[in-house]
Motif scaffolding. Structure first.
Motif, short mmCIF file in Angstrom:
data_model
loop_
_atom_site.label_atom_id
_atom_site.label_comp_id
_atom_site.label_asym_id
_atom_site.label_seq_id
_atom_site.Cartn_x
_atom_site.Cartn_y
_atom_site.Cartn_z
N UNK A 210 45.12 49.52 38.95
CA UNK A 210 46.03 49.86 37.85
C UNK A 210 45.70 49.05 36.60
N UNK A 217 52.07 45.59 28.86
CA UNK A 217 52.78 45.12 30.05
C UNK A 217 52.69 46.08 31.24
N UNK A 249 53.22 40.48 31.75
CA UNK A 249 53.61 40.53 30.34
C UNK A 249 53.60 39.13 29.77
N UNK A 286 49.06 32.06 42.23
CA UNK A 286 49.11 30.62 42.02
C UNK A 286 50.18 30.33 40.98
N UNK A 319 52.73 33.92 41.43
CA UNK A 319 52.31 34.25 40.07
C UNK A 319 50.85 34.69 40.13
N UNK A 321 47.15 35.13 39.97
CA UNK A 321 46.12 34.11 39.74
C UNK A 321 45.32 34.46 38.48
N UNK A 322 45.04 33.47 37.63
CA UNK A 322 44.27 33.76 36.41
C UNK A 322 42.94 34.45 36.71
N UNK A 323 42.34 34.14 37.86
CA UNK A 323 41.05 34.78 38.20
C UNK A 323 41.22 36.29 38.38
N UNK A 326 41.31 37.73 34.93
CA UNK A 326 39.95 37.75 34.38
C UNK A 326 39.17 38.93 34.96
N UNK A 338 53.94 38.24 37.89
CA UNK A 338 54.23 37.94 39.29
C UNK A 338 53.90 39.14 40.16
#
Ligand SMILES: [Zn+2]
Lengths: 373, 696
Positions: A210, A217, A249, A286, A319, A321-323, A326, A338
């Motif tokens: 998705x 958002x 968001x 994370x 939450x 994960x930033x990866x 990316x 989340x």
């Protein structure tokens, strides 16, 4: 000459006699009751030989001053007798059945109406809850590629977390475009079709598909079957259903996740249901948390269902994960999000006290017919 | 990971008992799996036994190699209870002492690192030993955690592994050819007999510890039998190294060999821990009186470890968690867990140096999790995410499937859900010559291939219910069917037994073709797509009792009587008539006319109804008769349907009497008898000339 006192006593004894005779008539079978009532009528209100007439015959023997009082007493008795007999006749008439009457105690003709599968009921309930909270509800492909199921979710090849979910692989990769009717017309970040090699181990694969297709958002739930190489036992089946939630968001927090899951828990298990977050680990979130609800049987005091802890684990969450951001081309310094994943079977087992998960897949009508139509 | 309560108390003076510790750690990220009482026995010299000593079993998540040790869990306890952590140190008294070893380039042996990516650091130290049993206190601690005592030297390696999480190995020095330790890739065709006595075939992707000639151990996985410490061993070399997680994991998986060491290495260990482990092991040799260490160590480093420094801002902590965490609390938690946080002047941000034992910490979010979990998720408020926009539409399949589901439920079908994988034999009849999608590692033969048809599961569900005494079964399932060309959403249903009238008043009738055809038509109505029928005879249906379902010009499904041989193969009595249908919902909706349903105004003028009975050849299809009438009649014929078919007395052999009801109506006037009469004359003339039909 008779005295009024003597005759008053006589009236009382007649009154008593009528009460007994009426009770005897009431005790006769319904088929003989009309005859009994008719006999009472003749015996008591007959013009010549009836008992009321008998009493009246005593009138001349009284002193004139007492006659009026005596007459009133006899008339009162007469009225009472007539009223009682009329009442019995009316009741009997009312109870008489017409010749074509049906036996209302025989079974009704049951209309053929099917029963919902309990997993389908829970699934719809979850869909309704999240639709109410402003989410879009999506489904996704069940056969996936390694990238969407693992790699983009921060689980590169040889990541130990891959052992957490024992994967079912295809004997030969399939080259087919996954069916995603919600796909955007323009999807600049979507990767080209990849060989599909495995059965998705979680609905989290949907998150990636998705987000590759849509800018933030995001506010979605994805529901459907997932597959793991788990042997069948009381609490495991190699296929089960998951509900995945994802919100992305600006400024999304872990506290937002708690509020959302609390609302869901209250909607599923009743107002006042408590939730508890326990720190945990998932490669794609994370911080991560396992979420418990206060035991719906004992309300938290401890019982066998909750293994005396007062809490029941229902889902994993955290939450994003930033990866993961990316991987899908979102800027983790711009957005947070989340995600949570919940087992539909687990919820159904708790809601309806189902002790063996395998019952959901036997499709035994004796089981299915216990659920609403 | 099992830990002994009394062992934990070597490092932290916690006063709560095992159960309370377990409860509190479970809310901080270490889930307690169970508690067992520990056997009583000896304590290390100078320590008194603890009443109610117990073994706590924690479920350590894959990201926390540091908690695969007593000290790692003690550090978490110290953080939770705000207590100081006491670590083994050179100046510590008694059994908590570590050694002080002098680094040398070369000792009585040499170390060569030939595969620096897989082993960037290798520490070796030699000792002269007398092999014998270890003391009772050490044996008790090992036994309590499920490790079998073997000898003082081997027990020391296991003790250090459990205590510090650093795997150790001891070689018999005299069996290392050339006094050499070479850390290299295995050679093609090389084999090694491991400590468990099994011969292992090695491949060049595996890392071995070799002497000048042969492999002596598989790096990070298991030692070799040849160089193991024996009762008569007098000289040993301890190994304390760091092996790359991916390589250990791949090797362990390829060999089907998991050990306490490999389990730790594959999660990623502390590169600074190799020296600490060696110092601890050497001190224990002397503390136990097991021998004397040489006092030197060869610390071969191919790639020095540089600690990570991760920036963190206070705003990020509170912004991601959504709860306030005071600055001193952030600093307290990081400090207690071994991080070194250097604050800026305003204490609004930190540069956080990550200790070697936390390879999982790479980003600010990782630190925020540490702060959040130790501050306590119970302090999180329950708030709601802001809504940024109206939600985009949901997946159109959901409402479509729900409409089909309502349709089936209304017809008395209960909803089934089956496993998507079935056995190959169950799939075969539905595969249409194309091999089904097979699984590489199915759980069993029962779950070997992905269903090419959802019918397979529904048929098995009918069989299950028949075996449990159910004569009348109506089941449907809406699920995914799988083929190499992709997934499709399918509605499958089966109907056996009574169609109607299962009641004391009589009128029972068993299901027939027209019941199942009616179901298909009803589903078409539910989905807003008219469905038609043509002849088809797939092998799994009975010829003459089967039809293809068509939407527009496309075949979208089938319905009919299930072949008795197939029913029989799935355990359904041969005598049972099982009518089935399967519809491709995706294909049906693809042909759906665009736009919403529009209401047709109710007619303003009355209709005229005419019934007619025709004698026709009984081979003539109903559709042909209807088509002929339709073509001959004027546009005022608004409805035409069969209401009776009769063969028998009064009807010649080979003929059938078909009774039809024709309804005529005009939108703009009341039809006259003459108009309808003329229409009927035209209809009868056409049926007579085209079909040879006679009016009865
Ligand atoms: Zn409970």
């Amino acid at each position: 000459m008779s005295s009024l006192d003597e005759l008053t006593a006589l009236i009382s004894s007649y009154q008593q006699a009528f009460t007994e005779a009426l009770a005897a008539a009431d005790g006769t079978p319904a088929s003989a009751r009309q005859a009994a009532i008719d006999a009472l009528k003749v015996a008591w209100t007959g013009r010549k030989s009836g008992k009321i007439a008998d009493l009246m015959a005593h009138l001349p023997s009284l002193p004139p001053a007492d006659r009026k009082a005596f007459g009133q007493q006899v008339n009162a008795l007469k009225t009472a007798v007539e009223t009682a007999l009329a009442d019995r006749e009316a009741r009997l008439a009312a109870s008489r059945r017409p010749a074509d009457a049906v036996d209302i105690t025989l079974p009704g003709r049951a209309p053929a109406i099917g029963h919902r599968h309990p997993l389908s009921l829970v699934r719809e309930e979850v869909q309704t809850i999240f639709t109410r909270l402003g989410y879009q509800v999506l489904e996704g492909p069940e056969i996936e590629d390694d990238y969407h199921n693992f790699e983009a979710l921060n689980m590169p090849e040889s990541h130990p977390a891959r052992d957490m979910q024992d994967t079912l692989y295809l004997a030969r990769a399939v080259q087919a475009a996954p069916v995603t009717p919600w796909a955007a017309a323009e999807a600049p970040r979507a990767r080209g079709p990849q060989p599909l090699t495995l059965l998705r181990t979680h609905t989290s694969a949907m998150q990636i598909r998705y987000m590759e297709q849509h800018d933030p958002p995001v506010r979605l739930v994805a529901i459907g079957p997932v597959y793991r190489r788990d042997n069948l036992d009381l609490t495991h089946t190699p296929m089960f259903h998951q509900c995945e939630g994802l919100v992305v968001g600006k400024g999304i927090t872990l506290a937002h996740l708690k509020g959302t899951l609390l609302a869901m828990a209250e909607a599923l298990f009743g107002a006042g249901t408590q939730v508890r977050f326990r720190p945990s680990f998932f490669p794609y979130t994370e911080p991560s948390a396992e979420v418990d609800v206060a035991c719906i049987r004992c309300k938290g005091t401890g019982c066998p269902v909750c293994k005396h802890t007062g809490w029941l684990e229902i889902l994993g969450s955290g939450m994003v994960h930033p990866a993961v951001f990316e991987a899908v081309g979102y800027d983790p310094s711009e957005v947070t999000g989340f995600a949570f994943g919940m087992g539909i079977e687990r919820v159904a087992m708790l809601k309806w006290d189902v002790g063996d998960i395998r019952l959901f897949y036997e499709n035994d009508l004796r089981f299915l017919e216990q659920f609403s139509v | 990971m099992k830990v002994l309560y009394s062992w934990l108390r070597d490092f932290v003076d916690v006063t709560d008992g095992p159960a309370e510790i377990g409860r509190r750690l479970s809310l901080r990220g270490l889930a307690l799996e169970g508690i067992e009482p520990a056997p009583a026995g000896e304590e290390p010299p100078g320590r008194t036994p603890i009443d109610g000593d117990a073994v706590l079993d924690f479920d350590v998540t894959a990201n926390r190699p540091d908690c695969m040790s007593v000290v790692g869990i003690a550090r978490e306890i110290a953080t939770v209870y705000r207590l100081p952590l006491r670590l083994p140190a050179p100046d510590a008294p008694g059994h908590l002492r570590t050694g002080a070893l002098t680094p040398v380039d070369q000792a009585t042996f040499r170390v060569t690192l030939e595969a620096p990516a897989l082993c960037p650091r290798y520490v070796g130290a030699a000792a002269t030993v007398a092999v014998g049993p270890s003391p009772g206190w050490m044996q008790r601690r090992l036994t309590a955690l499920g490790v079998r005592p073997i000898s003082n030297i081997v027990d020391i390696t296991n003790y250090v592994l459990l205590e510090l999480g650093q795997p150790m190995h001891a070689f018999d020095h005299t069996r290392l050819a050339g006094n050499a330790i070479v850390v290299r890739a295995a050679r093609p065709g090389e084999t090694l007999t491991t400590l468990d006595g099994k011969s292992r075939a090695l491949t060049p992707s595996m890392l071995v510890i070799a002497d000048a000639a042969n492999a002596a151990a598989i790096g990070g996985v298991m030692g070799g039998l040849e160089s193991e410490v024996r009762p008569d061993t007098t000289r040993i070399v301890f190994e304390s190294a760091w092996f790359a997680p991916g390589s250990v994991r791949a090797t362990s998986k390829a060999l089907g060999l998991r050990s306490e060491a490999s389990m730790r290495f594959e999660r990623g260990l502390d590169q600074t821990g190799a020296g600490r482990g060696m110092a601890r092991a050497c001190a224990l040799v002397e503390f136990l009186g097991a021998g004397s260490v040489d006092g030197t160590m060869v610390d071969a480093v191919a790639r020095p470890f540089s600690p990570r420094v991760v920036p963190l801002t206070h705003a990020h902590v509170e912004g991601l968690l959504g709860m306030p965490v005071p600055v001193p609390e952030v600093e307290r938690i990081l400090d207690a867990l071994g991080f070194t946080a250097t604050a800026d002047a305003a204490r609004a941000s930190w540069q956080v140096r990550v200790p070697g034992w936390r390879p999982d910490i790479a980003r600010p979010e990782d630190l925020i999790e540490e702060v959040g979990r130790h501050h306590g998720f119970e302090h999180l408020p329950a708030t709601f995410p802001p809504v940024f926009q109206a939600p985009p539409p949901s997946d159109p399949r959901i409402a479509r499937d729900a409409a089909a589901r309502r349709g089936m439920l209304a017809l008395g079908f209960s909803e089934a859900i089956s496993f998507a994988f079935i056995d190959a034999a169950a799939a075969a009849p539905f595969s249409a010559g194309e091999p089904p999608i097979a699984l590489a590692n199915p759980l069993s033969e029962t779950f070997a291939v992905m269903r090419p048809s959802v019918l397979a599961g529904v048929i098995d569900a009918v069989s299950h219910n028949r075996r449990h005494g159910r004569r009348d079964v109506r089941l449907f399932e809406i699920a995914t069917a799988f083929a190499a060309r992709g997934e499709r959403r399918s509605l499958a249903a089966a109907w056996t037994g009574a169609a109607a009238g299962d009641h004391w008043s009589g009128g029972r009738r068993d299901v027939d073709f027209f019941d199942v055809k009616g179901v298909v038509e009803h589903v078409g109505t539910a989905l807003g797509v008219p469905l038609a029928f043509t002849l088809v005879e797939p092998d799994y249906l009975v010829a003459g009792r089967a039809a293809a379902v068509v939407a527009g010009t496309r075949q979208v499904g089938v319905c009919g009587l299930l072949a008795p041989a197939l029913a029989d193969a799935r355990g359904i009595p041969r005598a049972d008539d099982v009518y089935v249908l399967e519809l491709d919902l995706d294909a049906i909706t693809a042909t759906a006319p665009p736009g919403a349903t529009r209401v047709v105004p109710l007619p303003r003028f009355p209709a005229v109804v005419r019934d007619v009975s025709l004698l026709v050849d009984d081979t003539l299809s109903g559709a042909t008769v209807r088509d002929t009438i339709q073509r001959a009649a004027p546009a005022t014929l608004v409805s035409l349907r069969e209401f009776d078919r009769y063969q028998g007395r009064g009807v010649p052999a080979g003929k059938v009497s078909v009774s039809l009801r024709l309804t005529f109506r005009a939108d703009d006037r009341t039809l006259t008898d003459d108009e309808v009469g003329a229409a009927m004359t035209a209809v009868l003339a056409a049926t007579r000339s085209a079909l040879g039909a006679e009016q009865r």
